[in-house]
Write an enzyme that holds these catalytic residues in place. Structure first.
Site, PDB file in Angstrom:
ATOM      1  N   SER A  20       0.843  -1.195   0.000  1.00 24.04           N
ATOM      2  CA  SER A  20       0.000   0.000   0.000  1.00 24.04           C
ATOM      3  C   SER A  20       0.877   1.243   0.000  1.00 24.04           C
ATOM      4  O   SER A  20       2.007   1.231   0.507  1.00 24.04           O
ATOM      5  CB  SER A  20      -0.887   0.019   1.252  1.00 24.04           C
ATOM      6  OG  SER A  20      -1.584   1.252   1.387  1.00 24.04           O
ATOM      7  N   TYR A  33      -3.710   0.185  10.476  1.00 24.79           N
ATOM      8  CA  TYR A  33      -3.381  -0.162   9.097  1.00 24.79           C
ATOM      9  C   TYR A  33      -1.979   0.324   8.728  1.00 24.79           C
ATOM     10  O   TYR A  33      -1.233  -0.374   8.028  1.00 24.79           O
ATOM     11  CB  TYR A  33      -4.421   0.437   8.149  1.00 24.79           C
ATOM     12  CG  TYR A  33      -4.297  -0.014   6.716  1.00 24.79           C
ATOM     13  CD1 TYR A  33      -4.722  -1.280   6.325  1.00 24.79           C
ATOM     14  CD2 TYR A  33      -3.779   0.829   5.743  1.00 24.79           C
ATOM     15  CE1 TYR A  33      -4.617  -1.695   5.001  1.00 24.79           C
ATOM     16  CE2 TYR A  33      -3.673   0.425   4.422  1.00 24.79           C
ATOM     17  CZ  TYR A  33      -4.093  -0.836   4.061  1.00 24.79           C
ATOM     18  OH  TYR A  33      -3.983  -1.246   2.749  1.00 24.79           O
TER      19      TYR A  33
END
Length: 293
Positions: A139, A152
């Site tokens: 990501s 996250y």
């Protein structure tokens, strides 16, 4: 012979889009995710798109025994395991002080320990074969930080560190390749499926890409393995700002996140979302936004 490809997180989003692209190449697919129902939907889709064979394996990446069973079964059935794509992930929104400890840890565990579990069962197979590709969906948030997504951020920073270690540890076998693909905002259901402790659901930040666009980058790593590919033209700009102008970045990131990464039209009470278990009704390849193809 067709390639044998195992995909985690295959029931939704980037994982499902990647399964479709490999099906169109005539690969034999082993599909992993926590819920059978959505996996069967993916299986039906990829069979129709040309997959040589399809095996459905409901499994959580935190269950190393289930992963080992799936991998060993794949080798017995097809004779080899050529490609593994790891795209399983969950999200929780909220200040670090507000996200329950067990939710925070589960988000981190899914990325970090899930990747390690998969590596422990896959890399020995690749070593016996002398070759194999492991592609991990990372990501943009593995390289920068934002408020309200601490679990996250920790998950993806830790996972990217693990990926770099795996790349170093497999240098002794030139035929083994470990690559990472880091998308920015992608039109998948992961945001609306996320846990939330801020009263709102999330949304992908702009620019928003289609899952298939990211999947094309994943498949391209077979021909061009890379340590880390940023799948999004804005990613390098955001990373540069984070590294070179931290004070400016920190001042802007909170307000920008609230405008561009939270869905004001989707109020929600505190919820763990799909952090602990599959929510089949919410699984799909695409979310409710429009992604750049």
């Amino acid at each position: 012979m067709p390639q044998t490809v195992l995909i985690t997180g295959a029931s939704s989003g980037i994982g499902r889009a990647t399964a479709r692209l490999f099906a169109q190449r005539g690969a034999a697919l082993v599909l992993l995710a926590r819920g059978r129902e959505a996996l069967e939907e993916t299986a039906a889709q990829v069979r129709a798109e040309g997959a040589a064979d399809v095996v459905v394996c409901p499994a959580d990446v935190l269950d190393e025994g289930a992963l080992r069973t799936a991998v060993e079964g794949t080798v017995r059935r097809f004779g080899s395991l050529d490609v593994v794509v790891h795209s399983a992930q969950v999200i929780a929104y909220g200040r670090t002080e507000d996200v329950p400890k067990e939710v925070f840890e589960r988000v981190v565990d899914t990325a970090l320990h899930g990747t390690a579990n998969l590596a422990r069962v896959v890399l020995p197979v690749f070593r016996r074969q002398g070759e194999g590709h492991l592609v991990v969906v990372s990501s943009l948030l593995a390289s920068v930080a934002t408020p309200l997504m601490g679990s996250y951020i920790a998950a993806k920073w830790g996972q990217l560190g693990m990926i770099r270690v795996l790349q170093q540890e497999t240098r002794d076998v030139p035929g083994i390749h470990v690559s990472a693909v880091a998308p920015g905002g992608v039109n998948t259901p992961i945001y609306s499926q996320a846990g939330s402790y801020i009263g709102l659901k999330g949304r992908p930040p702009i620019p928003i890409y289609s899952p298939e666009r990211v999947a094309r980058s994943v498949v391209a790593r077979l021909d061009k393995p890379r340590r880390l590919v940023q799948s999004g033209f804005a990613n390098p700009v955001v990373i540069l700002g984070f590294r070179l102008f931290p004070a400016v970045y920190d001042a802007l990131v909170g307000p920008l996140l609230r405008v561009f990464a939270l869905a004001d039209d989707q109020k929600t009470p505190p919820t763990e979302g799909n952090v602990f278990e599959s929510r089949p009704a919410g699984n799909a390849e695409e979310g409710r936004w429009h992604g750049i193809p």
